[in-house]
Design an enzyme around this catalytic site. Structure first.
Site, short mmCIF file in Angstrom:
data_model
loop_
_atom_site.label_atom_id
_atom_site.label_comp_id
_atom_site.label_asym_id
_atom_site.label_seq_id
_atom_site.Cartn_x
_atom_site.Cartn_y
_atom_site.Cartn_z
CB SER A 148 1.56 0.27 -1.87
OG SER A 148 0.82 0.61 -2.86
CG ASP A 196 -1.88 -1.35 -1.42
OD1 ASP A 196 -0.70 -1.37 -0.61
OD2 ASP A 196 -2.15 -0.31 -2.32
#
Length: 275
Positions: A39, A152
């Site tokens: 991320s 993510d």
């Protein structure tokens, strides 16, 4: 291994601390053998890995402001020559590059929402891999790479130490930089979250759809806190008062990351000498 493997964790805006960590280690002459990011860690990692250009990395990171980040979010967090806001700057910095072109080996953590599997992307286009690693389910559509819907990589397990261990082996000198944790439901609510996830999956078998992503998030929330291997060493910036979600405090996060890395330098130098 010649140098440390930095494992940069997820944390939204708090991930700007990674910029300060990389700056401090580079200026101290610490060899960085590889970077693994999830991320925000995947977003920042190639800023350095592309060319080892610390000044360029800091300029790029601090060029982000509310307007450019908001435009980027509204444009779908794309990293492309025609992307909105900050996404276009990332394209010119590293988004156009292939993994093989990077000056420092890099890996981006992602989750395949169809298979429910977490893994590292280490080849192909860097921009697409980073897009996948930062795409929040429900809010943004998955990024399709090699026929897989990816989202993510910092969800639930925000610091991909297990993936880094799998890639580099048990003896690799992993240095973790945690900057945030995934929300953990109270234990009493986790069975309910799991039942909701199962109910949604039965009614929406397409995991890449909006409803399928809601089911995926409900399943993650039912898991509790992840169990991850211990790093050889951890750099822990003091990020109190810096929101993961509001586009403020980036410069302070950079400074705090730099301070934390400088405090850890004696231990890091011992680790490098022993590895």
């Amino acid at each position: 291994m010649d140098g440390v493997v930095l494992v940069l964790g997820a944390g939204g805006i708090r991930g700007w601390a990674h910029v300060g960590v990389l700056k401090a280690l580079h200026e101290a002459g610490v060899p960085i053998a590889s970077i693994v990011g999830a991320s925000a860690g995947a977003l920042v990692g190639p800023m350095y890995a592309a060319r080892r250009d610390v000044d360029g990395m800091v300029r790029l990171a601090l060029s982000a402001d509310m307007a450019s980040l908001t435009a980027w979010f509204l444009g779908g967090l794309r990293i492309a020559p025609d992307a909105w806001g900050f996404g276009r700057a990332l394209w010119h910095a590293y988004g156009h590059m292939d993994f093989a072109e990077l000056a420092v080996p890099f890996a981006a953590a992602v989750i395949d929402v169809a298979a429910g599997r977490r893994y590292l992307v280490t080849q192909g286009n860097v921009g697409r891999a980073v897009e996948a690693s930062i795409r929040s389910p429900v809010l943004c559509p998955p990024v399709w790479i090699d026929g897989r819907p990816l989202v993510d990589g910092g969800l639930h397990d925000t610091v991909p130490l297990g993936l880094a261990r799998r890639l580099y082996g048990r003896e690799a000198p992993l240095v973790a930089v945690p900057v945030g944790e995934f929300y953990v439901l109270p234990a009493s609510l986790r069975p309910l979250s799991d039942r909701v996830a199962r109910w949604l999956r039965r009614r929406c078998p397409d995991p890449a759809s909006r409803l399928g992503q809601v089911a995926f998030m409900a399943r993650l929330l039912s898991l509790g806190r992840p169990v991850r291997p211990e790093p050889v060493l951890a750099i822990r910036p003091d990020l109190r008062g810096i929101s993961a979600f509001l586009p403020f405090g980036m410069a302070r996060a950079v400074r705090q990351g730099e301070r934390a890395a400088r405090r850890a330098l004696p231990a890091i130098r011992r680790l490098v000498a022993e590895s």
